[in-house]
Design an enzyme around this catalytic site. Sequence first.
Site, PDB file in Angstrom:
ATOM      1  N   LYS A 182       0.844  -1.185   0.000  1.00 51.54           N
ATOM      2  CA  LYS A 182       0.000   0.000   0.000  1.00 51.54           C
ATOM      3  C   LYS A 182       0.881   1.236   0.000  1.00 51.54           C
ATOM      4  O   LYS A 182       2.047   1.117   0.376  1.00 51.54           O
ATOM      5  CB  LYS A 182      -0.940  -0.009   1.200  1.00 51.54           C
ATOM      6  CG  LYS A 182      -0.208   0.136   2.548  1.00 51.54           C
ATOM      7  CD  LYS A 182      -1.168   0.364   3.656  1.00 51.54           C
ATOM      8  CE  LYS A 182      -1.395   1.819   3.878  1.00 51.54           C
ATOM      9  NZ  LYS A 182      -0.783   2.352   5.109  1.00 51.54           N
ATOM     10  N   ASP A 211      -2.896  -5.729   2.156  1.00 45.87           N
ATOM     11  CA  ASP A 211      -3.464  -4.920   3.228  1.00 45.87           C
ATOM     12  C   ASP A 211      -3.125  -5.717   4.479  1.00 45.87           C
ATOM     13  O   ASP A 211      -3.745  -6.757   4.744  1.00 45.87           O
ATOM     14  CB  ASP A 211      -4.982  -4.786   3.078  1.00 45.87           C
ATOM     15  CG  ASP A 211      -5.548  -3.880   4.165  1.00 45.87           C
ATOM     16  OD1 ASP A 211      -5.155  -4.031   5.331  1.00 45.87           O
ATOM     17  OD2 ASP A 211      -6.372  -3.020   3.842  1.00 45.87           O
ATOM     18  N   HIS A 212      -2.130  -5.272   5.220  1.00 45.93           N
ATOM     19  CA  HIS A 212      -1.601  -6.179   6.251  1.00 45.93           C
ATOM     20  C   HIS A 212      -2.619  -6.501   7.343  1.00 45.93           C
ATOM     21  O   HIS A 212      -2.483  -7.496   8.037  1.00 45.93           O
ATOM     22  CB  HIS A 212      -0.261  -5.671   6.820  1.00 45.93           C
ATOM     23  CG  HIS A 212      -0.385  -4.638   7.899  1.00 45.93           C
ATOM     24  ND1 HIS A 212      -0.564  -3.315   7.632  1.00 45.93           N
ATOM     25  CD2 HIS A 212      -0.360  -4.744   9.252  1.00 45.93           C
ATOM     26  CE1 HIS A 212      -0.639  -2.648   8.773  1.00 45.93           C
ATOM     27  NE2 HIS A 212      -0.515  -3.493   9.775  1.00 45.93           N
ATOM     28  N   LYS A 216      -3.836 -10.325   9.907  1.00 39.78           N
ATOM     29  CA  LYS A 216      -3.899 -10.445  11.367  1.00 39.78           C
ATOM     30  C   LYS A 216      -4.884 -11.544  11.751  1.00 39.78           C
ATOM     31  O   LYS A 216      -6.001 -11.580  11.250  1.00 39.78           O
ATOM     32  CB  LYS A 216      -4.352  -9.114  11.996  1.00 39.78           C
ATOM     33  CG  LYS A 216      -3.325  -7.994  11.897  1.00 39.78           C
ATOM     34  CD  LYS A 216      -3.876  -6.729  12.554  1.00 39.78           C
ATOM     35  CE  LYS A 216      -3.002  -5.530  12.266  1.00 39.78           C
ATOM     36  NZ  LYS A 216      -1.910  -5.329  13.206  1.00 39.78           N
ATOM     37  N   GLU A 250      -4.098   5.017  17.619  1.00 37.93           N
ATOM     38  CA  GLU A 250      -2.685   4.765  17.891  1.00 37.93           C
ATOM     39  C   GLU A 250      -2.186   5.803  18.881  1.00 37.93           C
ATOM     40  O   GLU A 250      -2.635   6.950  18.844  1.00 37.93           O
ATOM     41  CB  GLU A 250      -1.870   4.862  16.604  1.00 37.93           C
ATOM     42  CG  GLU A 250      -2.225   3.783  15.596  1.00 37.93           C
ATOM     43  CD  GLU A 250      -1.316   3.838  14.383  1.00 37.93           C
ATOM     44  OE1 GLU A 250      -0.376   3.046  14.318  1.00 37.93           O
ATOM     45  OE2 GLU A 250      -1.546   4.698  13.521  1.00 37.93           O
ATOM     46  N   ASP A 269      -4.081   6.722   4.813  1.00 36.01           N
ATOM     47  CA  ASP A 269      -3.170   5.800   5.484  1.00 36.01           C
ATOM     48  C   ASP A 269      -3.904   4.621   6.108  1.00 36.01           C
ATOM     49  O   ASP A 269      -3.434   3.486   6.060  1.00 36.01           O
ATOM     50  CB  ASP A 269      -2.382   6.572   6.558  1.00 36.01           C
ATOM     51  CG  ASP A 269      -1.250   5.749   7.149  1.00 36.01           C
ATOM     52  OD1 ASP A 269      -0.557   5.073   6.377  1.00 36.01           O
ATOM     53  OD2 ASP A 269      -1.054   5.795   8.383  1.00 36.01           O
ATOM     54  N   HIS A 274      -7.282  -0.402   5.614  1.00 32.31           N
ATOM     55  CA  HIS A 274      -7.516  -1.263   6.779  1.00 32.31           C
ATOM     56  C   HIS A 274      -8.939  -1.142   7.348  1.00 32.31           C
ATOM     57  O   HIS A 274      -9.601  -2.131   7.628  1.00 32.31           O
ATOM     58  CB  HIS A 274      -6.539  -0.929   7.906  1.00 32.31           C
ATOM     59  CG  HIS A 274      -5.103  -0.879   7.477  1.00 32.31           C
ATOM     60  ND1 HIS A 274      -4.575  -1.685   6.504  1.00 32.31           N
ATOM     61  CD2 HIS A 274      -4.063  -0.110   7.892  1.00 32.31           C
ATOM     62  CE1 HIS A 274      -3.287  -1.412   6.350  1.00 32.31           C
ATOM     63  NE2 HIS A 274      -2.959  -0.461   7.181  1.00 32.31           N
ATOM     64  N   LYS A 374      -3.537   9.287  15.066  1.00 31.62           N
ATOM     65  CA  LYS A 374      -2.225   9.133  15.716  1.00 31.62           C
ATOM     66  C   LYS A 374      -2.262   9.937  17.013  1.00 31.62           C
ATOM     67  O   LYS A 374      -3.060  10.868  17.151  1.00 31.62           O
ATOM     68  CB  LYS A 374      -1.125   9.715  14.832  1.00 31.62           C
ATOM     69  CG  LYS A 374      -1.020   9.063  13.462  1.00 31.62           C
ATOM     70  CD  LYS A 374      -0.013   7.949  13.453  1.00 31.62           C
ATOM     71  CE  LYS A 374       0.153   7.341  12.078  1.00 31.62           C
ATOM     72  NZ  LYS A 374       0.421   5.912  12.121  1.00 31.62           N
TER      73      LYS A 374
HETATM   74  C1  BG6 Z   1       0.143   1.120   8.405  1.00 33.50           C
HETATM   75  C2  BG6 Z   1       0.150   2.613   8.441  1.00 33.50           C
HETATM   76  O1  BG6 Z   1      -0.486   0.645   7.248  1.00 33.50           O
HETATM   77  O2  BG6 Z   1      -0.542   0.624   9.532  1.00 33.50           O
HETATM   78  C3  BG6 Z   1       0.766   3.135   9.720  1.00 33.50           C
HETATM   79  O3  BG6 Z   1       0.877   3.131   7.328  1.00 33.50           O
HETATM   80  C4  BG6 Z   1       0.099   2.507  10.918  1.00 33.50           C
HETATM   81  O4  BG6 Z   1       0.686   4.553   9.796  1.00 33.50           O
HETATM   82  C5  BG6 Z   1       0.043   0.997  10.767  1.00 33.50           C
HETATM   83  O5  BG6 Z   1       0.827   2.873  12.079  1.00 33.50           O
HETATM   84  C6  BG6 Z   1      -0.773   0.377  11.867  1.00 33.50           C
HETATM   85  O6  BG6 Z   1      -0.605  -0.995  11.805  1.00 33.50           O
HETATM   86  P1  BG6 Z   1      -0.751  -1.907  13.083  1.00 33.50           P
HETATM   87  O7  BG6 Z   1      -0.544  -3.295  12.572  1.00 33.50           O
HETATM   88  O8  BG6 Z   1       0.301  -1.449  14.064  1.00 33.50           O
HETATM   89  O9  BG6 Z   1      -2.111  -1.657  13.610  1.00 33.50           O
END
Ligand code: BG6
Length: 522
Positions: A182, A211-212, A216, A250, A269, A274, A374
């Site tokens: 992404k 999309d990580h 999860k 976050e 972002d 996500h 954030k």
């Molecule tokens: C990323 C964003 O895709 O996901 C970051 O670019 C963010 O800004 C992160 O901090 C959050 O991922 P996770 O797995 O820590 O929730």
Amino acid sequence: MSDGAPATATQPRPSRAPEEVNPLVEGLERLPVHPTTLVIFGATGDLARRKLLPALYNLAHEGALPERFHLVGVSRSDMPHGDYREMAIDAVRQFSRREPDEKVLQELLDEIRYIPGSFDDADVYSKLSDTLDEFDEKTGQALNRAFYLSTAPAFFPVIVKALGDHGLQRHGDSDVRVIIEKPFGTYLEEARALNHEVLSVFDERQVFRIDHYLGKETVQNVLAFRFANGMFEPLWNRNYIDSVQITAAEDIGIGSRAGYYDSAGALRDLVQNHMLQLLCLLAMEPPVDFSADPVRDEKVKVLRAIDAPTPETVPHMAARAQYGPGVSGGDPVPGYLQEEGVPEDSNTETFAALRLHVDNWRWAGVPFYLRTGKRLARKATEIAVTLRPVPHLAFQQDGSLGVRPNTLVLMIQPNEGVSLSLGAKIPGTRMRIRPVQMEFLYGTSFLSQSPEAYERLIMDAMRGDATLFTRNDEVEAQWRVCDPIVRTWEQTAGPLPQYPAGSQGPDEVNALMLGDDRWRAL
Ligand code: BG6
């Protein structure tokens, strides 16, 4: 058939699993993978060092990588193989979720190759092609090839085109795949153009858009929770559900990512990818099976059912803000505009919230509230589903002011699990009610560390299973929702509302709530 009717001939009763047995005591199950050479473009970058190399190490540690597996790094910094190898070893030592075993680490990186050069340099691709052939010769077979694009997005089309120009998009009968990080485009138009470029070189079945969040365990559990339990599905609709709240908060700031973040902002972002994925998993219809296309077909239907915002509706359904100076983890921290690399008049949002409606038979009238930011009070990713209140409360005269509608919270991180709030009687002679929690916690039930999202995704991409990756039409459907918001915000001048770092977020966000709805406390 009445509820609780016995199983019929066409509906065999599932056999009982032995209870109290933790399936993870024997280690995580891993599926076999065909021998592969993995090429990481952007091999010296932050993502490669923090996530990809440690994920590969952990896969190697568990014996999950194919027996014949080769790794090639491509990046602009000029250095010999040996130096890259040292850099990779350091990255694993620093970021792996488990202490590396030196023998496994050495074996994994023993033959790693590094190709320096710029991504538009034809010479890089000739060298890459030779290196890939060399590995094939050495192993005596045509290995599968996976190209991981972990670079700045501007290089995605450049690399894809160059791979095509050098005939690297096919390899006889072996599988060639491209994994794309992404952000996939920064506007709808750009995402469409990128899809067009990618699909003029590769077939969709070769493309894995990351999309990580989908990697999860707890995100996948949303589907398990919905479709493996008969108890909730009958309630999973507008008749019983009052509202849905999805939070991805976050506590961290933007760190050293000003260059990327200031041109992206919170909506691009986290929401465009996500958070919309979380919404889809929560709202989609049951797929015919859990393979790639049936699952993605259902997600696309949800996205298409969302009312696309217009410049007129954006101010009523979306809010944004920026963190100002404040306190995080007990320490004073700077505001966004004081972060290194951020222009002092930046209008980039570090907080975004939306109210969306999924206009279909199941969800009509149910608001979906999304918020991310954030430097909020704490890290918490969760989906809270609030049920409608009971139609009549007979206990009011006894001071049961604590009665609240049931809320089911799917906790994605950090306290992974599921909790359900119920009304219960406070012990004593009077009939007084207060909410109590019923909880399932991953840590307690499975006593094992979940694999990192990237471990799962790298394996799935190498196996060719695209279920947890975003399809071309899906990414465009996500942009259809976010593009009008991004554009409207860009045209609205003036400094953004601020919220103190370490706080619950801006007050402006309360205006998105309908009726008695309230944001959950962080
Ligand atoms: C990323 C964003 O895709 O996901 C970051 O670019 C963010 O800004 C992160 O901090 C959050 O991922 P996770 O797995 O820590 O929730």
